[in-house]
Design a protein around this motif. Structure first.
Motif, PDB file in Angstrom:
ATOM      1  N   PHE A   1       7.624   2.274   7.685  1.00 21.78           N
ATOM      2  CA  PHE A   1       8.020   1.253   6.721  1.00 21.78           C
ATOM      3  C   PHE A   1       8.637   0.052   7.428  1.00 21.78           C
ATOM      4  O   PHE A   1       8.355  -1.104   7.077  1.00 21.78           O
ATOM      5  CB  PHE A   1       9.018   1.830   5.715  1.00 21.78           C
ATOM      6  CG  PHE A   1       9.496   0.837   4.690  1.00 21.78           C
ATOM      7  CD1 PHE A   1       8.630   0.340   3.716  1.00 21.78           C
ATOM      8  CD2 PHE A   1      10.810   0.381   4.706  1.00 21.78           C
ATOM      9  CE1 PHE A   1       9.063  -0.596   2.783  1.00 21.78           C
ATOM     10  CE2 PHE A   1      11.249  -0.542   3.764  1.00 21.78           C
ATOM     11  CZ  PHE A   1      10.374  -1.024   2.800  1.00 21.78           C
TER      12      PHE A   1
ATOM     13  N   ARG B   1       5.895  -1.984   8.988  1.00 17.48           N
ATOM     14  CA  ARG B   1       5.126  -2.735   8.012  1.00 17.48           C
ATOM     15  C   ARG B   1       5.906  -3.956   7.522  1.00 17.48           C
ATOM     16  O   ARG B   1       5.342  -5.049   7.373  1.00 17.48           O
ATOM     17  CB  ARG B   1       4.748  -1.848   6.826  1.00 17.48           C
ATOM     18  CG  ARG B   1       3.751  -2.514   5.879  1.00 17.48           C
ATOM     19  CD  ARG B   1       3.041  -1.522   4.987  1.00 17.48           C
ATOM     20  NE  ARG B   1       2.034  -2.177   4.172  1.00 17.48           N
ATOM     21  CZ  ARG B   1       0.803  -2.483   4.573  1.00 17.48           C
ATOM     22  NH1 ARG B   1       0.436  -2.171   5.813  1.00 17.48           N
ATOM     23  NH2 ARG B   1      -0.061  -3.077   3.773  1.00 17.48           N
ATOM     24  N   CYS B   2       7.195  -3.789   7.278  1.00 13.92           N
ATOM     25  CA  CYS B   2       8.030  -4.922   6.864  1.00 13.92           C
ATOM     26  C   CYS B   2       8.047  -6.001   7.941  1.00 13.92           C
ATOM     27  O   CYS B   2       7.910  -7.205   7.648  1.00 13.92           O
ATOM     28  CB  CYS B   2       9.456  -4.455   6.572  1.00 13.92           C
ATOM     29  SG  CYS B   2       9.624  -3.454   5.079  1.00 13.92           S
TER      30      CYS B   2
ATOM     31  N   ARG C   1       4.707  -7.831   7.924  1.00 14.22           N
ATOM     32  CA  ARG C   1       4.561  -8.726   6.776  1.00 14.22           C
ATOM     33  C   ARG C   1       5.386 -10.005   6.957  1.00 14.22           C
ATOM     34  O   ARG C   1       4.943 -11.104   6.595  1.00 14.22           O
ATOM     35  CB  ARG C   1       4.980  -8.013   5.491  1.00 14.22           C
ATOM     36  CG  ARG C   1       4.035  -6.907   5.043  1.00 14.22           C
ATOM     37  CD  ARG C   1       2.621  -7.402   4.902  1.00 14.22           C
ATOM     38  NE  ARG C   1       1.799  -6.535   4.063  1.00 14.22           N
ATOM     39  CZ  ARG C   1       0.493  -6.683   3.895  1.00 14.22           C
ATOM     40  NH1 ARG C   1      -0.147  -7.661   4.525  1.00 14.22           N
ATOM     41  NH2 ARG C   1      -0.182  -5.874   3.104  1.00 14.22           N
TER      42      ARG C   1
ATOM     43  N   LEU D   1       4.473 -10.462   1.912  1.00 13.21           N
ATOM     44  CA  LEU D   1       5.481  -9.515   1.428  1.00 13.21           C
ATOM     45  C   LEU D   1       5.218  -9.150  -0.025  1.00 13.21           C
ATOM     46  O   LEU D   1       5.342  -7.988  -0.420  1.00 13.21           O
ATOM     47  CB  LEU D   1       6.880 -10.119   1.575  1.00 13.21           C
ATOM     48  CG  LEU D   1       7.449 -10.191   2.991  1.00 13.21           C
ATOM     49  CD1 LEU D   1       8.618 -11.164   3.050  1.00 13.21           C
ATOM     50  CD2 LEU D   1       7.873  -8.808   3.464  1.00 13.21           C
ATOM     51  N   TRP D   2       4.848 -10.134  -0.831  1.00 12.37           N
ATOM     52  CA  TRP D   2       4.561  -9.869  -2.240  1.00 12.37           C
ATOM     53  C   TRP D   2       3.432  -8.839  -2.393  1.00 12.37           C
ATOM     54  O   TRP D   2       3.457  -8.027  -3.321  1.00 12.37           O
ATOM     55  CB  TRP D   2       4.165 -11.161  -2.941  1.00 12.37           C
ATOM     56  CG  TRP D   2       5.303 -12.115  -3.155  1.00 12.37           C
ATOM     57  CD1 TRP D   2       6.628 -11.886  -2.915  1.00 12.37           C
ATOM     58  CD2 TRP D   2       5.212 -13.461  -3.646  1.00 12.37           C
ATOM     59  NE1 TRP D   2       7.374 -12.990  -3.215  1.00 12.37           N
ATOM     60  CE2 TRP D   2       6.539 -13.976  -3.677  1.00 12.37           C
ATOM     61  CE3 TRP D   2       4.164 -14.278  -4.054  1.00 12.37           C
ATOM     62  CZ2 TRP D   2       6.814 -15.275  -4.100  1.00 12.37           C
ATOM     63  CZ3 TRP D   2       4.450 -15.566  -4.490  1.00 12.37           C
ATOM     64  CH2 TRP D   2       5.760 -16.056  -4.514  1.00 12.37           C
ATOM     65  N   GLU D   3       2.472  -8.889  -1.508  1.00 17.27           N
ATOM     66  CA  GLU D   3       1.352  -7.950  -1.585  1.00 17.27           C
ATOM     67  C   GLU D   3       1.807  -6.499  -1.424  1.00 17.27           C
ATOM     68  O   GLU D   3       1.117  -5.571  -1.864  1.00 17.27           O
ATOM     69  CB  GLU D   3       0.309  -8.291  -0.527  1.00 17.27           C
ATOM     70  CG  GLU D   3      -0.434  -9.592  -0.817  1.00 17.27           C
ATOM     71  CD  GLU D   3      -1.311 -10.038   0.327  1.00 17.27           C
ATOM     72  OE1 GLU D   3      -1.256  -9.388   1.406  1.00 17.27           O
ATOM     73  OE2 GLU D   3      -2.052 -11.024   0.177  1.00 17.27           O
ATOM     74  N   ASP D   4       2.959  -6.319  -0.801  1.00 15.19           N
ATOM     75  CA  ASP D   4       3.550  -4.978  -0.653  1.00 15.19           C
ATOM     76  C   ASP D   4       4.697  -4.753  -1.633  1.00 15.19           C
ATOM     77  O   ASP D   4       5.454  -3.790  -1.494  1.00 15.19           O
ATOM     78  CB  ASP D   4       4.062  -4.783   0.777  1.00 15.19           C
ATOM     79  CG  ASP D   4       2.961  -4.301   1.710  1.00 15.19           C
ATOM     80  OD1 ASP D   4       1.797  -4.264   1.278  1.00 15.19           O
ATOM     81  OD2 ASP D   4       3.265  -3.960   2.876  1.00 15.19           O
ATOM     82  N   GLY D   5       4.861  -5.668  -2.604  1.00 15.96           N
ATOM     83  CA  GLY D   5       5.948  -5.527  -3.572  1.00 15.96           C
ATOM     84  C   GLY D   5       7.311  -5.831  -2.989  1.00 15.96           C
ATOM     85  O   GLY D   5       8.327  -5.350  -3.497  1.00 15.96           O
ATOM     86  N   LEU D   6       7.366  -6.651  -1.954  1.00 15.32           N
ATOM     87  CA  LEU D   6       8.626  -6.976  -1.279  1.00 15.32           C
ATOM     88  C   LEU D   6       8.929  -8.465  -1.404  1.00 15.32           C
ATOM     89  O   LEU D   6       8.054  -9.274  -1.711  1.00 15.32           O
ATOM     90  CB  LEU D   6       8.547  -6.583   0.200  1.00 15.32           C
ATOM     91  CG  LEU D   6       8.249  -5.115   0.493  1.00 15.32           C
ATOM     92  CD1 LEU D   6       7.980  -4.919   1.989  1.00 15.32           C
ATOM     93  CD2 LEU D   6       9.419  -4.236   0.064  1.00 15.32           C
TER      94      LEU D   6
END
Length: 295
Positions: free
Chosen positions: A205, A208-209, A212, A242-247
């Protein structure tokens, strides 16, 4: 007698004319206040001046801010030189930090690769250390451009976090370390550099953050936009990955930087917030210096 009366009348007329001119001069004076910078208290003080009322207060953005924001060639040369020197100092610090983690790992001989290795430093002492590297890196270094944000794990999510000597978290290899720092240099440059790192084994995680955020940084850095574009119109480029991962992140993306001046300088900036009217109406122009710091 007639001559005396004439002289007296002339003096009276002159005095009356002088008083009228003085009164006119006072009533035509105005005070210019920038509503984005000036407090209500200062406005009240200005209105209390003799012959001043609300009509004499001009509430508009100061033109000086835009003049400062548009750097000339000399300022730009100084800024580039400052960033070259500052980057070298920061690279030396990061090399030292990575080497420290490796050496501490060997000393502690962790039983498993997942065991956290203590670096023997905390958030506050590492902040002092990066300042030391900058001081030793160049004679042009004057001092930090702002209080160093040296934050570990969850403290990295605290906006403008400032570590305190007696409460700073100890640094080890079990989490993400964020360093947001900068310097002032006599060549005319002010720097503001953010770096995020993991000195151990990051989780999937965390990887990935990080990726992004990097994607958002690159999208914004490579943006090509038409004349008249404002910062808020570009803000989405830094967030869409980030939005694509809900962040998302709950702060601005970039701000103006001064030339051997304030590290935060308007009226331009890059942000999704609509609270700053100056950013909303100030187009990005050649000569402006902006940070790019999503995440």
């Amino acid at each position: 007698t007639n001559q005396t009366e004439t002289e007296t009348e002339t003096q009276t007329q002159t005095q009356t004319q002088t008083e009228t001119e003085t009164k006119t001069e006072k009533t035509t004076q105005k005070i210019w206040l920038d509503p984005s910078k000036c407090s209500i208290y200062l406005k009240k003080i200005a209105c209390c001046e003799p012959d001043m009322d609300d009509d004499d207060i001009v509430l508009e953005e100061s033109p000086i801010a835009l003049m400062k924001a548009l750097k000339n060639e000399t300022e730009l040369e100084g800024i580039i030189r400052a960033h070259e020197v500052d980057a070298a100092s920061l690279c030396r610090f990061l090399h030292w930090l990575e080497h420290l983690a490796e050496e501490k790992g060997k000393e502690q001989k962790s039983e498993t690769k997942d065991s956290a290795v203590s670096l023997g430093y905390n958030e506050w002492t590492l902040a002092q250390k990066v300042d030391e590297f900058r001081r030793n890196g160049s004679k042009m270094f004057v001092g930090p451009s702002f209080a160093t944000i040296s934050s570990f794990k969850t403290n990295g999510a605290v906006i403008h976090y400032k570590p305190e000597k007696n409460s700073a978290l100890p640094i080890d290899t079990s989490g993400v370390y964020l360093l947001d720092s900068g310097g002032q240099y006599t060549c005319g440059g002010t720097t503001d550099i953010t770096r995020t790192m993991h000195l151990g084994n990051p989780t999937e995680f965390e990887k990935r953050c990080f990726t992004r955020v990097l994607q958002g940084h690159i999208k914004l850095a490579r943006a090509v936009f038409p004349e008249g574009t404002t910062g808020p119109k570009l803000d989405v480029l830094a967030r869409i990955a980030l939005w694509e991962d809900g962040l998302d992140y709950r702060h601005g993306t970039g701000h103006g930087v001064g030339s051997f001046l304030n590290v935060h300088e308007g009226p331009h900036g890059i942000s999704a917030s609509t609270r700053n009217a100056g950013i909303e109406r100030t187009a990005l122009l050649p000569g402006m210096l902006l940070t790019n710091e999503p995440g």
